[in-house]
Write an enzyme that holds these catalytic residues in place. Structure first.
Site, PDB file in Angstrom:
ATOM      1  N   GLN A 254       0.810  -1.213   0.000  1.00 35.86           N
ATOM      2  CA  GLN A 254       0.000   0.000   0.000  1.00 35.86           C
ATOM      3  C   GLN A 254       0.847   1.269   0.000  1.00 35.86           C
ATOM      4  O   GLN A 254       0.342   2.340  -0.327  1.00 35.86           O
ATOM      5  CB  GLN A 254      -0.937   0.028   1.204  1.00 35.86           C
TER       6      GLN A 254
ATOM      7  N   LEU B 144      -7.493   2.028   3.135  1.00 38.08           N
ATOM      8  CA  LEU B 144      -6.797   3.268   2.799  1.00 38.08           C
ATOM      9  C   LEU B 144      -6.523   3.373   1.302  1.00 38.08           C
ATOM     10  O   LEU B 144      -6.378   4.476   0.769  1.00 38.08           O
ATOM     11  CB  LEU B 144      -5.486   3.369   3.581  1.00 38.08           C
TER      12      LEU B 144
ATOM     13  N   GLU C 204      -5.181  -7.331   5.681  1.00 42.00           N
ATOM     14  CA  GLU C 204      -3.799  -6.942   5.353  1.00 42.00           C
ATOM     15  C   GLU C 204      -3.056  -8.069   4.653  1.00 42.00           C
ATOM     16  O   GLU C 204      -2.266  -7.832   3.734  1.00 42.00           O
ATOM     17  CB  GLU C 204      -3.058  -6.480   6.604  1.00 42.00           C
TER      18      GLU C 204
ATOM     19  N   HIS D 113      -3.646  -8.005   1.037  1.00 38.32           N
ATOM     20  CA  HIS D 113      -2.818  -7.037   0.325  1.00 38.32           C
ATOM     21  C   HIS D 113      -1.479  -7.651  -0.085  1.00 38.32           C
ATOM     22  O   HIS D 113      -0.956  -7.342  -1.154  1.00 38.32           O
ATOM     23  CB  HIS D 113      -2.551  -5.790   1.182  1.00 38.32           C
TER      24      HIS D 113
END
Length: 176
Positions: free
Chosen positions: A52, A102, A144, A147
């Site tokens: 990210q 985010l 997470e 990701h």
């Protein structure tokens, strides 16, 4: 330390599998971790994965604010670092969780997640960590971890009708 720019949905760094971290205590790795912590705090998030912030490494951060704690099995915790993580479900039970990201600002969606997961990996000092997470902590860890494997939460959604803008979901709630 620096606040890093967050990659948004559509950037290729979010779609590939991140690489293992070879040297956890290397200065470059430590700098990325510190910058990620600063970035997470600045953004007011509860989790952040290295891809990210445009770093394709298997590192993620998570925390459980007191307001998100779901009781004794899911106590609040400050920002934690997990490097080269491995997650596996504990049981088959999944629960729908409302998630934001985010990298997808302004939207939220309902995602099925395992209620409990077993995790293992390393902390920022290179020490082995492992345990079982449940509740909000398990949810954030799965988000997470996705990701690190190039998966964004809309890719996990069963019903895109349960994806919406934050303001609308706050006003009307997610349709079930």
């Amino acid at each position: 330390m620096a606040v890093l720019k967050v990659a948004r949905m559509g950037h290729p760094v979010l779609l590939g599998r991140a690489e293992e971290v070879e040297e956890i205590t290397a200065p470059d790795t430590q700098r990325v971790i510190q910058d990620m912590i600063e970035t997470l705090k600045d953004a007011g998030g509860v989790g952040l994965a290295a891809p990210q912030v445009h770093v394709s490494k298997r590192i993620f951060l998570y925390c459980v604010p007191e307001s998100r704690s779901e009781g004794e099995e899911d106590p609040p915790c400050a920002v934690q670092v997990l490097i080269n993580p491995v997650l596996e479900p504990v049981g088959e039970e999944q629960v729908p969780r409302l998630e934001g990201c985010l990298s997808i600002p302004g939207l939220r969606g309902e995602v099925p997640r395992y209620r409990r997961v077993r995790y293992a990996g390393y902390d920022e000092m290179g020490q082995r960590v492992e345990g079982v997470a449940s509740g909000f902590r398990a949810n954030v860890m799965q988000h997470e971890m996705d990701h690190l494997d190039g998966i964004l939460y809309p890719m996990r959604m069963d019903d895109l009708g349960k994806l919406g803008f934050d303001a609308e979901i706050t006003r009307y709630g997610v349709r079930t």
